[in-house]
Design a protein around this motif. Structure first.
Motif, PDB file in Angstrom:
ATOM      1  N   ALA A 396       0.852  -1.191   0.000  1.00 13.94           N
ATOM      2  CA  ALA A 396       0.000   0.000   0.000  1.00 13.94           C
ATOM      3  C   ALA A 396       0.888   1.241   0.000  1.00 13.94           C
ATOM      4  CB  ALA A 396      -0.911  -0.004   1.218  1.00 13.94           C
ATOM      5  N   ALA A 397       0.595   2.186  -0.892  1.00 15.78           N
ATOM      6  CA  ALA A 397       1.406   3.390  -1.011  1.00 15.78           C
ATOM      7  C   ALA A 397       0.554   4.528  -1.554  1.00 15.78           C
ATOM      8  CB  ALA A 397       2.597   3.149  -1.937  1.00 15.78           C
ATOM      9  N   GLY A 398       0.915   5.741  -1.188  1.00 19.32           N
ATOM     10  CA  GLY A 398       0.182   6.908  -1.659  1.00 19.32           C
ATOM     11  C   GLY A 398       0.928   7.717  -2.691  1.00 19.32           C
ATOM     12  N   ILE A 399       2.253   7.570  -2.725  1.00 16.21           N
ATOM     13  CA  ILE A 399       3.094   8.283  -3.689  1.00 16.21           C
ATOM     14  C   ILE A 399       4.090   7.301  -4.289  1.00 16.21           C
ATOM     15  CG2 ILE A 399       4.865  10.065  -3.989  1.00 16.21           C
ATOM     16  CD1 ILE A 399       3.605  11.598  -1.691  1.00 16.21           C
ATOM     17  N   VAL A 400       4.263   7.368  -5.599  1.00 12.04           N
ATOM     18  CA  VAL A 400       5.285   6.582  -6.298  1.00 12.04           C
ATOM     19  C   VAL A 400       6.069   7.541  -7.187  1.00 12.04           C
ATOM     20  CG1 VAL A 400       5.736   4.742  -7.961  1.00 12.04           C
ATOM     21  CG2 VAL A 400       3.928   4.454  -6.256  1.00 12.04           C
ATOM     22  N   VAL A 401       7.387   7.455  -7.126  1.00 14.99           N
ATOM     23  CA  VAL A 401       8.240   8.333  -7.925  1.00 14.99           C
ATOM     24  C   VAL A 401       9.243   7.484  -8.697  1.00 14.99           C
ATOM     25  CG1 VAL A 401       9.783  10.320  -7.931  1.00 14.99           C
ATOM     26  CG2 VAL A 401       8.064  10.107  -6.132  1.00 14.99           C
ATOM     27  N   SER A 402       9.260   7.640 -10.011  1.00 15.85           N
ATOM     28  CA  SER A 402      10.238   6.911 -10.831  1.00 15.85           C
ATOM     29  C   SER A 402      11.527   7.721 -10.908  1.00 15.85           C
ATOM     30  CB  SER A 402       9.688   6.664 -12.240  1.00 15.85           C
ATOM     31  OG  SER A 402       9.377   7.876 -12.887  1.00 15.85           O
ATOM     32  N   CYS A 403      12.556   7.216 -10.258  1.00 17.59           N
ATOM     33  CA  CYS A 403      13.879   7.863 -10.237  1.00 17.59           C
ATOM     34  C   CYS A 403      14.828   7.031 -11.097  1.00 17.59           C
ATOM     35  CB  CYS A 403      14.388   7.974  -8.807  1.00 17.59           C
ATOM     36  SG  CYS A 403      13.280   8.826  -7.669  1.00 17.59           S
ATOM     37  N   ILE A 404      14.446   6.845 -12.350  1.00 20.04           N
ATOM     38  CA  ILE A 404      15.175   5.920 -13.224  1.00 20.04           C
ATOM     39  C   ILE A 404      15.921   6.638 -14.338  1.00 20.04           C
ATOM     40  CG2 ILE A 404      13.675   3.967 -12.725  1.00 20.04           C
ATOM     41  CD1 ILE A 404      12.163   4.563 -15.303  1.00 20.04           C
ATOM     42  N   GLY A 405      16.035   7.945 -14.235  1.00 18.82           N
ATOM     43  CA  GLY A 405      16.825   8.667 -15.221  1.00 18.82           C
ATOM     44  C   GLY A 405      16.077   9.828 -15.840  1.00 18.82           C
ATOM     45  N   PHE A 406      16.788  10.517 -16.731  1.00 18.22           N
ATOM     46  CA  PHE A 406      16.262  11.716 -17.372  1.00 18.22           C
ATOM     47  C   PHE A 406      16.555  11.664 -18.867  1.00 18.22           C
ATOM     48  CE2 PHE A 406      17.431  12.596 -13.023  1.00 18.22           C
ATOM     49  CZ  PHE A 406      16.365  13.340 -12.528  1.00 18.22           C
ATOM     50  N   ASP A 407      15.686  12.288 -19.634  1.00 15.41           N
ATOM     51  CA  ASP A 407      15.852  12.341 -21.081  1.00 15.41           C
ATOM     52  C   ASP A 407      15.953  13.785 -21.544  1.00 15.41           C
ATOM     53  OD1 ASP A 407      15.714   9.575 -21.389  1.00 15.41           O
ATOM     54  OD2 ASP A 407      13.525   9.595 -21.558  1.00 15.41           O
ATOM     55  N   ALA A 408      16.673  13.972 -22.649  1.00 12.93           N
ATOM     56  CA  ALA A 408      16.772  15.290 -23.266  1.00 12.93           C
ATOM     57  C   ALA A 408      15.529  15.564 -24.110  1.00 12.93           C
ATOM     58  CB  ALA A 408      18.030  15.378 -24.124  1.00 12.93           C
ATOM     59  N   ARG A 409      15.322  16.825 -24.434  1.00 15.26           N
ATOM     60  CA  ARG A 409      14.257  17.213 -25.351  1.00 15.26           C
ATOM     61  C   ARG A 409      14.869  17.441 -26.742  1.00 15.26           C
ATOM     62  NH1 ARG A 409      12.024  21.118 -21.227  1.00 15.26           N
ATOM     63  NH2 ARG A 409      10.148  20.157 -20.339  1.00 15.26           N
ATOM     64  N   PRO A 410      14.170  17.033 -27.788  1.00 13.82           N
ATOM     65  CA  PRO A 410      14.657  17.362 -29.144  1.00 13.82           C
ATOM     66  C   PRO A 410      14.679  18.867 -29.356  1.00 13.82           C
ATOM     67  CG  PRO A 410      12.924  15.679 -29.218  1.00 13.82           C
ATOM     68  CD  PRO A 410      12.931  16.228 -27.816  1.00 13.82           C
ATOM     69  N   ILE A 411      15.555  19.316 -30.232  1.00 14.62           N
ATOM     70  CA  ILE A 411      15.647  20.728 -30.606  1.00 14.62           C
ATOM     71  C   ILE A 411      15.291  20.840 -32.074  1.00 14.62           C
ATOM     72  CG2 ILE A 411      17.209  22.702 -30.881  1.00 14.62           C
ATOM     73  CD1 ILE A 411      18.795  21.655 -28.501  1.00 14.62           C
ATOM     74  N   ASP A 412      14.317  21.671 -32.387  1.00 12.36           N
ATOM     75  CA  ASP A 412      13.883  21.847 -33.771  1.00 12.36           C
ATOM     76  C   ASP A 412      15.071  22.201 -34.663  1.00 12.36           C
ATOM     77  OD1 ASP A 412      11.284  21.343 -33.093  1.00 12.36           O
ATOM     78  OD2 ASP A 412      10.681  23.440 -32.980  1.00 12.36           O
ATOM     79  N   GLY A 413      15.199  21.433 -35.739  1.00  9.84           N
ATOM     80  CA  GLY A 413      16.275  21.699 -36.680  1.00  9.84           C
ATOM     81  C   GLY A 413      17.486  20.809 -36.491  1.00  9.84           C
ATOM     82  N   LEU A 414      17.521  20.018 -35.397  1.00 13.15           N
ATOM     83  CA  LEU A 414      18.637  19.105 -35.143  1.00 13.15           C
ATOM     84  C   LEU A 414      18.134  17.672 -35.085  1.00 13.15           C
ATOM     85  CD1 LEU A 414      20.654  20.961 -32.337  1.00 13.15           C
ATOM     86  CD2 LEU A 414      20.965  21.101 -34.817  1.00 13.15           C
ATOM     87  N   ALA A 415      18.988  16.742 -35.501  1.00 12.80           N
ATOM     88  CA  ALA A 415      18.650  15.327 -35.387  1.00 12.80           C
ATOM     89  C   ALA A 415      18.566  14.948 -33.916  1.00 12.80           C
ATOM     90  CB  ALA A 415      19.694  14.477 -36.105  1.00 12.80           C
ATOM     91  N   PHE A 416      17.843  13.871 -33.614  1.00  7.70           N
ATOM     92  CA  PHE A 416      17.702  13.430 -32.229  1.00  7.70           C
ATOM     93  C   PHE A 416      17.722  11.914 -32.184  1.00  7.70           C
ATOM     94  CE2 PHE A 416      15.322  12.604 -28.249  1.00  7.70           C
ATOM     95  CZ  PHE A 416      16.090  13.379 -27.384  1.00  7.70           C
ATOM     96  N   ASP A 417      18.555  11.371 -31.320  1.00  4.43           N
ATOM     97  CA  ASP A 417      18.659   9.918 -31.129  1.00  4.43           C
ATOM     98  C   ASP A 417      17.603   9.495 -30.122  1.00  4.43           C
ATOM     99  OD1 ASP A 417      19.317   7.313 -30.411  1.00  4.43           O
ATOM    100  OD2 ASP A 417      21.477   7.662 -30.532  1.00  4.43           O
ATOM    101  N   THR A 418      16.486   8.937 -30.598  1.00  3.53           N
ATOM    102  CA  THR A 418      15.392   8.579 -29.704  1.00  3.53           C
ATOM    103  C   THR A 418      15.735   7.401 -28.809  1.00  3.53           C
ATOM    104  OG1 THR A 418      14.420   7.216 -31.453  1.00  3.53           O
ATOM    105  CG2 THR A 418      13.631   9.491 -31.255  1.00  3.53           C
ATOM    106  N   GLY A 419      16.687   6.578 -29.224  1.00  2.00           N
ATOM    107  CA  GLY A 419      17.095   5.450 -28.387  1.00  2.00           C
ATOM    108  C   GLY A 419      17.906   5.909 -27.192  1.00  2.00           C
ATOM    109  N   ALA A 420      18.932   6.721 -27.458  1.00  2.00           N
ATOM    110  CA  ALA A 420      19.795   7.228 -26.386  1.00  2.00           C
ATOM    111  C   ALA A 420      19.223   8.480 -25.742  1.00  2.00           C
ATOM    112  CB  ALA A 420      21.189   7.522 -26.930  1.00  2.00           C
ATOM    113  N   GLN A 421      18.186   9.071 -26.341  1.00  2.00           N
ATOM    114  CA  GLN A 421      17.558  10.298 -25.834  1.00  2.00           C
ATOM    115  C   GLN A 421      18.575  11.421 -25.665  1.00  2.00           C
ATOM    116  OE1 GLN A 421      14.169  11.118 -25.107  1.00  2.00           O
ATOM    117  NE2 GLN A 421      13.879   9.338 -26.429  1.00  2.00           N
ATOM    118  N   ARG A 422      19.327  11.659 -26.728  1.00  2.00           N
ATOM    119  CA  ARG A 422      20.282  12.767 -26.734  1.00  2.00           C
ATOM    120  C   ARG A 422      20.536  13.182 -28.181  1.00  2.00           C
ATOM    121  NH1 ARG A 422      25.592  10.742 -27.592  1.00  2.00           N
ATOM    122  NH2 ARG A 422      25.711   8.483 -27.563  1.00  2.00           N
TER     123      ARG A 422
END
Length: 556
Positions: A396-422
């Protein structure tokens, strides 16, 4: 007497650079530098000159006879590190410096967090004709140093004093509250600069991808960390602390930070924790935070220093199941710094496993366990956990937080590696969708290498990127800008973009500090973008043609 490096070490290695006897390791010239959780001083070689303590930006270095009680153990830790590995006393190799240029060079750096500031500093050191335009989408600088470091780690936040010196450089201009892709385009930047360095970080928290994650009460670490640090994007987050148990998925340093704040945030009135968080946690019912690590304790992602700091929390037990530690050893193939830290962590975990419980609050470190699903009628009520020891179980829990990492945001006009998220790159040079170098575009920090390392890791990362940029400039590969860098401000003015310059940020900074002093705190953060912009323009003459400050406000 010898000097000692303690918990808040940021690993930027300024201390190693000034040490006259090469007694601080690992240095950026050591092959295992990237695997170190912190740096260490050899007490047998230290000559008590104090040079390292003078340059440390986070006050992590003390004389051994002046160590605070909670840090006293680090004298033995520093000595033990050198007892298990040999490091040469000479020669001292000077840190790498950018090859200077005497030609005019104008560079835009997008992102005013640590990686952006380190890149700006490297560029400014490259020659008297180099100018830097520093841009950030928020009205305030410093990125994760302001909105990512836990509020009870004020020593670590002192790294911003280093960035303040860079911001004051006469050849650097700051434009905060300006978003690339919304307010201005990449073409706008290249019209005024030879090159652009993207230091936009990885601001998006990773989702768990489990059934039930849509339920209210489930958050990403980016959301919760932003919530308690007063990030404008997350100031309105509703974190209801009505249930006695919270579950964190992932066991890195971010999870450790979140666990402390959820348990003790109501007591952090002496810090710069956001007012809405302190008030929301003042009557919190949370008494247990369960931290799930999908692998065994030998692979725990939190640092030894952060684990040790948990043991000093007032009124909190750190719970470890002895069964999780049976037959566990540090993997033998790790580089020395990682193996050393791993042995320290396992020794402390074994001590915690037999420690008597004395308090009503606790952080339960569980290993070889992962979240399988979330369930509840209209919000999170139950977490289904799969573990090697217990199989499937419900909590039983009231809050769950996924602390499994962070991803970059794509920048318009630049390629983006969706697998590596960079952004795909080669040594900091941005690559296009075909894998070819996109001349004039560079990356540094998390958007370049992924979310890894500590604040100081960005120094070497920035140095590599800037070296590539300068090399391209020397070879004549960078196209000269069509307009002067100084006219960039005119472009913003013409579009009625209320950018915040260094003076505006200083007004915000002083406003927050003054509000904090009134209540015995380092600062009380403003968390609304429009309010920050209004503060930035206080006591400043409105530009001709404007009717009021309101015209320069940005929508939240």
């Amino acid at each position: 007497m010898a000097y000692v490096i303690t918990r808040s070490c940021c690993s930027d290695a300024l201390c190693a650079a000034v040490c006259p006897v090469n007694c601080i390791h690992p240095t950026p010239n050591d092959p295992d530098f990237g695997h170190a959780e912190m740096l260490y001083i050899d007490p047998q070689r230290c000559i008590d000159c104090g040079a390292c303590a003078e340059v440390c930006p986070v006050d992590a270095i003390f004389a051994d006879d002046e160590l605070p009680p909670a840090e006293a153990v680090y004298a033995a830790i520093n000595a033990d590190y050198f007892g298990k590995a040999e490091h040469p006393a000479a020669p001292v190799v000077p840190p790498a410096t950018p090859t200077p240029t005497s030609e005019a060079l104008a560079v835009a750096v997008v992102g005013a967090g640590p990686s952006g500031f380190y890149a700006a500093a490297e560029l400014l050191d490259a020659g008297p004709e180099v100018t830097v335009t520093l841009i950030d989408r928020l009205p305030t600088p410093y990125g994760l140093a302001r909105a990512g470091v836990a509020p009870d780690h004020q020593d670590t936040k002192q790294i911003t004093t280093t960035f303040e010196a860079t911001a004051a450089h006469p050849r650097l201009n700051t434009y905060f509250n300006v978003e690339v892709g919304a307010d201005i385009s990449l073409d706008d930047l290249l019209a005024h600069h030879h090159a652009v360095v993207y230091a936009t970080g990885a601001p998006v928290g990773r989702q768990l991808g489990v059934p039930g994650e849509h339920l209210p009460g489930n958050f990403t670490a980016a959301e919760v960390v932003g919530w308690y640090n007063g990030h404008p994007d997350h100031a309105d987050l509703s974190v209801a602390a009505h249930h006695p148990t919270a579950v964190l998925v992932g066991n890195g340093n971010v999870a450790v930070d979140v666990a402390r704040v959820l348990l003790l945030g109501g007591r952090m009135g002496h810090t710069d924790i956001a007012d809405h968080t302190r008030n929301g946690l003042h009557n919190s019912r949370i008494r247990e935070v369960v931290v799930l690590g999908r692998r065994g304790p030998e692979h725990a992602a939190f640092s030894f220093s952060q684990l040790l700091a948990l043991t000093h929390l007032d009124g909190v037990d750190i719970v470890v199941d002895p069964a999780d530690l049976i037959d566990v050893v540090t993997p033998p193939d790790r580089p020395h710094p990682a193996a050393f830290a791993g042995e320290q962590k396992l020794a402390l975990l074994r001590e915690l496993a037999v420690r008597r419980r004395r308090h009503d609050r606790r952080i339960h470190l569980r290993f070889s366990a992962s979240l399988h699903a979330l369930s509840g009628s209209d919000r999170v009520e139950t977490a289904t956990i799969m573990s090697a020891a217990q199989g499937e179980s419900s909590l039983a829990a009231g809050i769950v937080v996924s602390c499994i990492g962070f991803d970059a945001r794509p920048i318009d006009g630049l390629a983006f590696d969706t697998g590596a998220q960079r952004i795909p790159n080669k040594g900091g040079r941005v690559l296009d969708s075909a894998g070819q170098v996109l001349t004039g575009h560079y990356v540094t920090g998390w958007v370049k290498r992924g979310p890894s390392g500590v604040i100081g890791t960005n120094t070497l990362c920035a140095a590599e990127t800037v070296a590539a940029l300068l090399d391209d400039h020397r070879q004549g590969l960078l196209r000269p800008p069509q307009d002067l860098p100084q006219s960039f401000a005119d472009t913003l003015h013409g579009r009625s973009i209320a950018h915040v310059d260094r003076g505006g940020w200083q007004r915000i900074d002083e406003y927050e500090r003054r509000a904090g002093r009134a209540s015995g705190r380092p600062r009380r953060k403003s968390v609304r973008r429009d309010e920050m912009v209004e503060i930035a323009y206080l006591q400043e003459e409105i530009r001709p043609g404007a009717q009021s400050v309101d015209q320069f406000r940005r929508n939240s």
